[in-house]
Design a protein around this motif. Structure first.
Motif, PDB file in Angstrom:
ATOM      1  N   GLY A  90       0.830  -1.198   0.000  1.00 22.92           N
ATOM      2  CA  GLY A  90       0.000   0.000   0.000  1.00 22.92           C
ATOM      3  C   GLY A  90       0.862   1.245   0.000  1.00 22.92           C
ATOM      4  O   GLY A  90       2.100   1.171  -0.034  1.00 22.92           O
ATOM      5  N   GLN A  91       0.208   2.407   0.051  1.00 25.50           N
ATOM      6  CA  GLN A  91       0.902   3.685   0.056  1.00 25.50           C
ATOM      7  C   GLN A  91       1.532   3.915   1.419  1.00 25.50           C
ATOM      8  O   GLN A  91       0.876   3.743   2.432  1.00 25.50           O
ATOM      9  CB  GLN A  91      -0.077   4.825  -0.229  1.00 25.50           C
ATOM     10  N   GLY A  92       2.784   4.327   1.436  1.00 22.76           N
ATOM     11  CA  GLY A  92       3.405   4.657   2.706  1.00 22.76           C
ATOM     12  C   GLY A  92       4.881   4.340   2.731  1.00 22.76           C
ATOM     13  O   GLY A  92       5.454   3.837   1.751  1.00 22.76           O
ATOM     14  N   PHE A  93       5.481   4.645   3.862  1.00 18.02           N
ATOM     15  CA  PHE A  93       6.921   4.510   4.048  1.00 18.02           C
ATOM     16  C   PHE A  93       7.226   4.093   5.477  1.00 18.02           C
ATOM     17  O   PHE A  93       6.404   4.277   6.375  1.00 18.02           O
ATOM     18  CB  PHE A  93       7.612   5.866   3.803  1.00 18.02           C
ATOM     19  N   LEU A  94       8.444   3.589   5.671  1.00 22.41           N
ATOM     20  CA  LEU A  94       8.984   3.403   7.008  1.00 22.41           C
ATOM     21  C   LEU A  94       9.730   4.690   7.337  1.00 22.41           C
ATOM     22  O   LEU A  94      10.320   5.316   6.466  1.00 22.41           O
ATOM     23  CB  LEU A  94       9.966   2.229   7.043  1.00 22.41           C
ATOM     24  N   GLN A  95       9.727   5.072   8.607  1.00 18.77           N
ATOM     25  CA  GLN A  95      10.418   6.297   9.020  1.00 18.77           C
ATOM     26  C   GLN A  95      11.747   5.923   9.660  1.00 18.77           C
ATOM     27  O   GLN A  95      11.803   5.031  10.509  1.00 18.77           O
ATOM     28  CB  GLN A  95       9.546   7.069  10.009  1.00 18.77           C
ATOM     29  N   VAL A  96      12.825   6.596   9.238  1.00 19.70           N
ATOM     30  CA  VAL A  96      14.157   6.351   9.778  1.00 19.70           C
ATOM     31  C   VAL A  96      14.806   7.682  10.150  1.00 19.70           C
ATOM     32  O   VAL A  96      14.321   8.749   9.778  1.00 19.70           O
ATOM     33  CB  VAL A  96      15.059   5.593   8.773  1.00 19.70           C
ATOM     34  N   ARG A  97      15.904   7.600  10.885  1.00 20.25           N
ATOM     35  CA  ARG A  97      16.662   8.795  11.251  1.00 20.25           C
ATOM     36  C   ARG A  97      18.028   8.713  10.590  1.00 20.25           C
ATOM     37  O   ARG A  97      18.748   7.732  10.738  1.00 20.25           O
ATOM     38  CB  ARG A  97      16.803   8.910  12.762  1.00 20.25           C
ATOM     39  N   LEU A  98      18.367   9.770   9.835  1.00 22.86           N
ATOM     40  CA  LEU A  98      19.673   9.831   9.169  1.00 22.86           C
ATOM     41  C   LEU A  98      20.759  10.197  10.172  1.00 22.86           C
ATOM     42  O   LEU A  98      20.466  10.636  11.292  1.00 22.86           O
ATOM     43  CB  LEU A  98      19.633  10.859   8.036  1.00 22.86           C
ATOM     44  N   LYS A  99      22.011  10.054   9.779  1.00 18.31           N
ATOM     45  CA  LYS A  99      23.149  10.337  10.663  1.00 18.31           C
ATOM     46  C   LYS A  99      23.141  11.761  11.196  1.00 18.31           C
ATOM     47  O   LYS A  99      23.566  12.010  12.316  1.00 18.31           O
ATOM     48  CB  LYS A  99      24.466  10.066   9.935  1.00 18.31           C
ATOM     49  N   ASP A 100      22.621  12.714  10.391  1.00 17.99           N
ATOM     50  CA  ASP A 100      22.588  14.114  10.832  1.00 17.99           C
ATOM     51  C   ASP A 100      21.369  14.424  11.697  1.00 17.99           C
ATOM     52  O   ASP A 100      21.138  15.568  12.076  1.00 17.99           O
ATOM     53  CB  ASP A 100      22.652  15.069   9.637  1.00 17.99           C
ATOM     54  N   GLY A 101      20.551  13.409  12.005  1.00 20.96           N
ATOM     55  CA  GLY A 101      19.383  13.594  12.855  1.00 20.96           C
ATOM     56  C   GLY A 101      18.095  13.867  12.104  1.00 20.96           C
ATOM     57  O   GLY A 101      17.022  13.896  12.699  1.00 20.96           O
ATOM     58  N   THR A 102      18.172  14.055  10.797  1.00 23.63           N
ATOM     59  CA  THR A 102      16.999  14.321   9.972  1.00 23.63           C
ATOM     60  C   THR A 102      16.127  13.075   9.865  1.00 23.63           C
ATOM     61  O   THR A 102      16.637  11.970   9.722  1.00 23.63           O
ATOM     62  CB  THR A 102      17.442  14.741   8.548  1.00 23.63           C
ATOM     63  N   LYS A 103      14.801  13.285   9.915  1.00 21.87           N
ATOM     64  CA  LYS A 103      13.887  12.166   9.675  1.00 21.87           C
ATOM     65  C   LYS A 103      13.792  11.952   8.171  1.00 21.87           C
ATOM     66  O   LYS A 103      13.711  12.900   7.401  1.00 21.87           O
ATOM     67  CB  LYS A 103      12.501  12.463  10.233  1.00 21.87           C
ATOM     68  N   ALA A 104      13.805  10.694   7.765  1.00 22.26           N
ATOM     69  CA  ALA A 104      13.705  10.349   6.348  1.00 22.26           C
ATOM     70  C   ALA A 104      12.728   9.194   6.198  1.00 22.26           C
ATOM     71  O   ALA A 104      12.343   8.550   7.183  1.00 22.26           O
ATOM     72  CB  ALA A 104      15.078   9.973   5.795  1.00 22.26           C
TER      73      ALA A 104
ATOM     74  N   GLY B 204      17.247  11.146  -0.720  1.00 22.65           N
ATOM     75  CA  GLY B 204      18.235  11.181   0.352  1.00 22.65           C
ATOM     76  C   GLY B 204      19.255  10.080   0.156  1.00 22.65           C
ATOM     77  O   GLY B 204      19.233   9.372  -0.845  1.00 22.65           O
ATOM     78  N   PRO B 205      20.124   9.893   1.130  1.00 21.80           N
ATOM     79  CA  PRO B 205      21.150   8.856   1.004  1.00 21.80           C
ATOM     80  C   PRO B 205      20.581   7.448   1.204  1.00 21.80           C
ATOM     81  O   PRO B 205      19.587   7.274   1.902  1.00 21.80           O
ATOM     82  CB  PRO B 205      22.131   9.205   2.134  1.00 21.80           C
ATOM     83  N   ASP B 206      21.205   6.477   0.592  1.00 20.99           N
ATOM     84  CA  ASP B 206      20.910   5.062   0.836  1.00 20.99           C
ATOM     85  C   ASP B 206      19.429   4.708   0.715  1.00 20.99           C
ATOM     86  O   ASP B 206      18.836   4.144   1.626  1.00 20.99           O
ATOM     87  CB  ASP B 206      21.423   4.634   2.212  1.00 20.99           C
ATOM     88  N   ASN B 207      18.826   5.042  -0.426  1.00 21.22           N
ATOM     89  CA  ASN B 207      17.454   4.628  -0.706  1.00 21.22           C
ATOM     90  C   ASN B 207      16.431   5.256   0.243  1.00 21.22           C
ATOM     91  O   ASN B 207      15.459   4.616   0.635  1.00 21.22           O
ATOM     92  CB  ASN B 207      17.359   3.096  -0.666  1.00 21.22           C
ATOM     93  N   THR B 208      16.688   6.501   0.655  1.00 22.68           N
ATOM     94  CA  THR B 208      15.744   7.214   1.516  1.00 22.68           C
ATOM     95  C   THR B 208      15.231   8.453   0.804  1.00 22.68           C
ATOM     96  O   THR B 208      15.796   8.886  -0.200  1.00 22.68           O
ATOM     97  CB  THR B 208      16.400   7.638   2.848  1.00 22.68           C
ATOM     98  N   TYR B 209      14.164   9.004   1.338  1.00 18.66           N
ATOM     99  CA  TYR B 209      13.578  10.249   0.843  1.00 18.66           C
ATOM    100  C   TYR B 209      13.447  11.197   2.020  1.00 18.66           C
ATOM    101  O   TYR B 209      13.089  10.782   3.125  1.00 18.66           O
ATOM    102  CB  TYR B 209      12.186  10.015   0.249  1.00 18.66           C
ATOM    103  N   VAL B 210      13.691  12.479   1.755  1.00 21.75           N
ATOM    104  CA  VAL B 210      13.585  13.494   2.800  1.00 21.75           C
ATOM    105  C   VAL B 210      12.371  14.365   2.484  1.00 21.75           C
ATOM    106  O   VAL B 210      12.240  14.855   1.364  1.00 21.75           O
ATOM    107  CB  VAL B 210      14.875  14.337   2.869  1.00 21.75           C
ATOM    108  N   PRO B 211      11.488  14.556   3.471  1.00 22.22           N
ATOM    109  CA  PRO B 211      10.325  15.408   3.241  1.00 22.22           C
ATOM    110  C   PRO B 211      10.732  16.853   2.933  1.00 22.22           C
ATOM    111  O   PRO B 211      11.735  17.343   3.433  1.00 22.22           O
ATOM    112  CB  PRO B 211       9.553  15.343   4.564  1.00 22.22           C
ATOM    113  N   THR B 212       9.942  17.516   2.108  1.00 23.77           N
ATOM    114  CA  THR B 212      10.146  18.921   1.759  1.00 23.77           C
ATOM    115  C   THR B 212       8.859  19.676   2.062  1.00 23.77           C
ATOM    116  O   THR B 212       7.840  19.059   2.394  1.00 23.77           O
ATOM    117  CB  THR B 212      10.471  19.071   0.259  1.00 23.77           C
ATOM    118  N   THR B 213       8.901  20.991   1.928  1.00 22.82           N
ATOM    119  CA  THR B 213       7.668  21.759   2.127  1.00 22.82           C
ATOM    120  C   THR B 213       6.640  21.358   1.076  1.00 22.82           C
ATOM    121  O   THR B 213       5.445  21.334   1.356  1.00 22.82           O
ATOM    122  CB  THR B 213       7.943  23.274   2.065  1.00 22.82           C
TER     123      THR B 213
END
Length: 172
Positions: A17-31, A101-110
């Motif tokens: 389905g639609q959606g993602f898993l949430q992870v934390r990047l090394k710099d602390g950003t949620k991805a 983002g890095p390593d198969n991640t996406y970073v939210p934008t406005t």
């Protein structure tokens, strides 16, 4: 729609389905990611195979047998029947506006909007990984057709240039 490849590995999960898993990047950003190839890090955190920890944190007891970990469709992670935490399934209003983002991640934008809980219809399937939504044979055929069309157009331009060159010489 992506297919799922059965792996039988307890720490592999596929999103249906639609959606993602949430992870934390090394710099602390949620991805966000759809990569469900999970592992337990040296400090006992559940993380992507590339090291980004699942958010919120899920701690696995030291020395635990990872084959005994079960992950329910709602993301609840258990070890020998004892709940360890829940993998949060999230979404954004405009996924196409996510930034890579890095390593198969996406970073939210406005433009993508704020992270929110995914629809209840999105579930995890343990022991599987999301497969590619690309038919390799069809992609290769399309690429060869495009390459041949380009070659044909290039040859037509070259022939037209030669005809114009001859016409210019006749005119003189």
């Amino acid at each position: 729609m992506c297919s799922s490849d059965l792996t039988g590995r307890s720490l592999d999960v596929a999103l249906n389905g639609q959606g993602f898993l949430q992870v934390r990047l090394k710099d602390g950003t949620k991805a966000l990611t759809r990569d469900g190839n999970l592992q337990v890090t040296a400090d006992g955190r559940l993380a992507l195979h590339t090291g980004q920890p699942i958010e919120p944190a899920i701690k696995v007891p030291q020395g635990a047998n990872t084959d005994a970990i079960s992950i329910r469709s709602d993301g609840t992670v258990s070890l020998d029947g004892k709940a360890l935490g829940q993998i949060k399934i999230v979404d954004v209003p405009a996924p196409a506006a996510l930034k890579g983002g890095p390593d198969n991640t996406y970073v939210p934008t406005t433009g993508s909007g704020a992270i929110r809980a995914a629809a209840k219809s999105t579930v995890l399937t343990q022991g599987t990984l999301e497969g590619s939504n690309v038919d390799t044979a069809q992609a290769m055929t399309d690429m060869i057709e495009a390459q041949r069309a380009f070659q044909l157009a290039s040859k037509a331009i070259t022939t037209q240039d030669q005809v114009l060159e001859i016409a210019n010489q006749v005119k003189k």
